[in-house]
Design a protein around this motif. Structure first.
Motif, PDB file in Angstrom:
ATOM      1  N   GLN A 151     -10.078  -1.332   2.415  1.00 15.15           N
ATOM      2  CA  GLN A 151      -9.690  -2.103   1.236  1.00 15.15           C
ATOM      3  C   GLN A 151     -10.452  -1.633   0.008  1.00 15.15           C
ATOM      4  O   GLN A 151      -9.895  -1.577  -1.099  1.00 15.15           O
ATOM      5  N   LEU A 154      -8.723   1.397  -1.368  1.00 12.78           N
ATOM      6  CA  LEU A 154      -7.509   1.024  -2.105  1.00 12.78           C
ATOM      7  C   LEU A 154      -7.859   0.453  -3.471  1.00 12.78           C
ATOM      8  O   LEU A 154      -7.218   0.782  -4.478  1.00 12.78           O
ATOM      9  N   PRO A 161      -1.336  -0.794  -0.314  1.00  8.78           N
ATOM     10  CA  PRO A 161      -1.360  -0.265   1.056  1.00  8.78           C
ATOM     11  C   PRO A 161      -0.103   0.522   1.420  1.00  8.78           C
ATOM     12  O   PRO A 161      -0.195   1.606   2.010  1.00  8.78           O
ATOM     13  N   THR A 164       0.127   4.159   0.455  1.00  8.21           N
ATOM     14  CA  THR A 164      -1.001   4.955   0.928  1.00  8.21           C
ATOM     15  C   THR A 164      -0.725   5.523   2.309  1.00  8.21           C
ATOM     16  O   THR A 164      -0.103   4.873   3.144  1.00  8.21           O
ATOM     17  N   ILE A 182      -1.256  -0.093   5.686  1.00  3.06           N
ATOM     18  CA  ILE A 182      -1.371   1.305   5.270  1.00  3.06           C
ATOM     19  C   ILE A 182      -0.604   2.181   6.256  1.00  3.06           C
ATOM     20  O   ILE A 182      -0.712   2.003   7.473  1.00  3.06           O
TER      21      ILE A 182
END
Length: 205
Positions: A151, A154, A161, A164, A182
């Motif tokens: 997290q 990110l 997410p 990614t 993710i």
């Protein structure tokens, strides 16, 4: 096909480079320096979490696992051995670099790595040409599989997410990423990772 991916997250050990200080390396060290491998590995298990999380230095780690008694070799010799255990996977580094630059993708790591090894590996293998931000355990004082580490990456990169893609050679770490929303690739070799990257629209012309 336009890729939905806006950020590439990468592990280092097992993907771009060999693992930095794995069991096999410690066994080699025990044989080369005439150490008790059972005791070396036991002491390693009891201390490595703190070292990898940036809470103790390499010298403090070595004081606990090797130099708690007099040795016929120097600390410098042992450190040189540790650093030399890292080797690159040039084809993977080259391919990820090409993907990054062709798609103009920002890249970051989510990797467990102690400070001195991490910095040696970054500089020796010019990883700053491939990676924009290093979210390494030694810098953020937490280790995978802590979800907060993913997290944090990110948040730092300001990407959602679902935008990614995370690549790691250890399946358990990709499973954590998937639980967070993710996308993830379990890296078992360059060929299979290339195929899976293509599934996200990340293929070179």
């Amino acid at each position: 096909m336009q890729s939905p991916i806006k950020l590439l997250l990468l592990d280092i050990g097992g993907v771009l480079l060999t693992d930095g200080w794995e069991t096999r390396s410690r066994e080699k060290a025990a044989a080369l320096f005439s150490l008790d491998s059972v005791e070396l590995n036991q002491r390693h298990r009891n201390t490595f979490d703190a070292y990898e999380s940036g809470k103790i230095t390499l010298d403090e780690y070595l004081d606990l696992i090797v130099f708690y008694e007099e040795r016929p070799f120097s600390r410098t010799e042992f450190k040189q051995f540790m650093m030399a255990e890292s080797k690159p996977f040039p084809d993977t580094i080259d391919y990820i670099s090409k993907i990054k630059h062709h798609f103009q993708l920002p890249t970051a790591t989510v990797n467990n790595e102690p400070l001195e090894l991490n910095e040696h590996r970054i500089h020796t293998y010019h990883l700053k040409s491939v990676i924009d931000v290093f979210v390494s355990s030694c810098y953020v004082n937490m280790r995978k599989p802590d979800p907060k580490m993913y997290q944090l990456a990110l948040n730092m990169m300001q990407v959602k997410p679902q935008e990614t893609l995370y690549i790691d050679d250890r399946k358990v770490y990709t499973e954590i990423a998937i639980k967070l929303g993710i996308n993830a690739i379990h890296h078992t070799g360059l060929a299979s990772t290339q195929q899976q990257l293509a599934g996200f629209g990340l293929t070179l012309p």
